[in-house]
Design an enzyme around this catalytic site. Sequence first.
Site, short mmCIF file in Angstrom:
data_model
loop_
_atom_site.label_atom_id
_atom_site.label_comp_id
_atom_site.label_asym_id
_atom_site.label_seq_id
_atom_site.Cartn_x
_atom_site.Cartn_y
_atom_site.Cartn_z
CB SER A 91 -0.99 -0.12 1.25
OG SER A 91 -0.26 0.02 2.45
CG ASN A 144 -3.75 -4.23 13.04
OD1 ASN A 144 -3.18 -4.42 11.97
ND2 ASN A 144 -4.19 -5.69 13.53
CG HIS A 186 -42.32 22.14 -9.76
ND1 HIS A 186 -42.89 20.84 -9.71
CD2 HIS A 186 -43.13 23.00 -9.00
CE1 HIS A 186 -43.63 20.98 -8.41
NE2 HIS A 186 -43.81 22.17 -8.15
CB SER A 206 -16.33 24.42 -28.84
OG SER A 206 -16.26 23.39 -30.08
CE LYS A 208 -21.19 25.21 -26.91
NZ LYS A 208 -21.00 23.74 -27.26
CG ASN A 268 -18.41 24.77 -24.03
OD1 ASN A 268 -19.50 25.24 -24.38
ND2 ASN A 268 -17.52 24.04 -24.86
CD GLU A 306 -20.32 21.49 -18.94
OE1 GLU A 306 -20.76 20.72 -19.62
OE2 GLU A 306 -19.58 22.40 -19.32
CE LYS A 336 -3.92 2.69 4.32
NZ LYS A 336 -4.86 1.87 5.16
N1 ARG Z 1 -0.96 -1.30 5.08
C1 ARG Z 1 -2.07 -1.70 6.15
C2 ARG Z 1 -3.45 -1.04 6.06
O1 ARG Z 1 -3.36 -0.11 5.22
C3 ARG Z 1 -1.44 -1.33 7.44
C4 ARG Z 1 -2.02 -2.23 8.55
C5 ARG Z 1 -1.40 -3.61 8.28
N2 ARG Z 1 -1.68 -4.64 9.42
C6 ARG Z 1 -1.71 -5.83 9.12
N3 ARG Z 1 -1.92 -6.56 10.30
N4 ARG Z 1 -1.08 -6.44 8.03
O2 ARG Z 1 -4.22 -1.42 6.56
#
Ligand code: ARG
Length: 457
Positions: free
Chosen positions: A23, A110, A156, A277, A283, A285, A290, A325
């Site tokens: 990640s 965690n 409306h 355009s 145009k 725009n 948008e 994320k």
């Molecule tokens: N990269 C992980 C996440 O974004 C971090 C937590 C990882 N924890 C684990 N027990 N593998 O969730």
Amino acid sequence: MEKMWAGRTAGVTDRIADDFNSSIRFDCKLYKEDITGSMAHAAMLRAKGILSQKEAEQLIDGLQGLLEDLESGTLEFDFGCEDIHMFVEQVLTQRLGDVGRKLHTARSRNDQVALDLRMYLRSQIEEISALVKDVLRAITQQAEKNKGVIMPGYTHLQRAQPILFSHHLMAYAMMLLRDLDRLADCRKRMNLSPIGCCALAGTTYDTDRRFEAARLGFDGVTLNSIDGVSDRDFCLELMSCLSILMMHLSRFSEELVLWSSWEFQFIELSDAYTTGSSIMPQKKNPDMAELVRGKTGRVYGDLMGLLTTLKGLPLAYNKDMQEDKEAVFDAVDTVKMCLTVFAPMLATMAVKPENMKKAAQAGFINATDLADYLVKKGMPFRSAYKISGQIVAKCIEKGCVLETLPLSEYRAFSELFGEDLYAELDLNACVEKRVSEGGTSLSSVEAQIAYVKERLA
Ligand code: ARG
């Protein structure tokens, strides 16, 4: 390279699995929070006697150096790492040796990732709120500049009653103020520290979660360790707030698109916020408006995606949660881009009062005032409503408007009509009579502007 978690297994994973699992490409955004969080953790471990003074100092200095090197560009992210947490620990250990391996005492990735994310998002809430205020300032400026401008108000999308253009603008200001309140409220619930929940069950070490929380600017700590590491409701809540905010911007954008059409010509957006355009030379725009409208769907999608990811997860942490994320970062980045372009686009918009007035003069927009006239002379509202409708039909038949229908014609419908009727039908009068609190009269709009300015001060 051998994984930091090598032990139970050889720690050698397939390359494809590595890429899939990693990640760091997106959670590198959290480097600052990860490092400052770790500094507070080292300080707490020292305060509780788990690390020596020297070890804590080495760790904190090492982390500080790492932060500086990342910011100056002398250190680059290693995208071969699993995530930002592993990267920081790895570089620290490379630089400090064994003491680097002590940092992860009494914590887990965690609680670490939950901490980083809460810290990152709470600062994003500050940035987004500041940008919302820029939009609010642009709205109130335009409202003040165009105070007396009358336009048709719609229901409306049919012309309904005359209103002040500034009243219409201030409606959006009220919505955005509530968006600010929602963001502040969301921040309150977000601003509790999960660090010290560890993997899921807490820790056997004598730690001080509140020490760490206070250092990092949290208002308190999460009270259940399983909850602390496994819920992402703070992401969902923020994305819900952002979805509502985008919905407001999207409705506003839709009106800007409509108003700048050749059919309406109520406003003209500045050249700086429109495009041409490639084929049609005439145009101009409203692409920015948008795109804001379009990106609203994207932010809703981010919210729906994460809601769906989380819905079937057993407690506590599951790797599915790594998907949080990209969703929340995308929502935050998108909203910031939209707000950044929206404020100057509004501020530079030119208003065309003559066209608004002209539109307000057609369409029997003062028919309610006609009925109210009869009511004030003693007729029950339902009867007055019916007669007024018949008079509108008469005007359409004769090809005139209420202001130009002769009194003799009016008196054929009711004896109550007198010369004073015409003053009542005047659009300015129609607007000015709506003095109820929050109504469209100038004094009411001025009060609204004053209120918003006070909130912004
Ligand atoms: N990269 C992980 C996440 O974004 C971090 C937590 C990882 N924890 C684990 N027990 N593998 O969730």
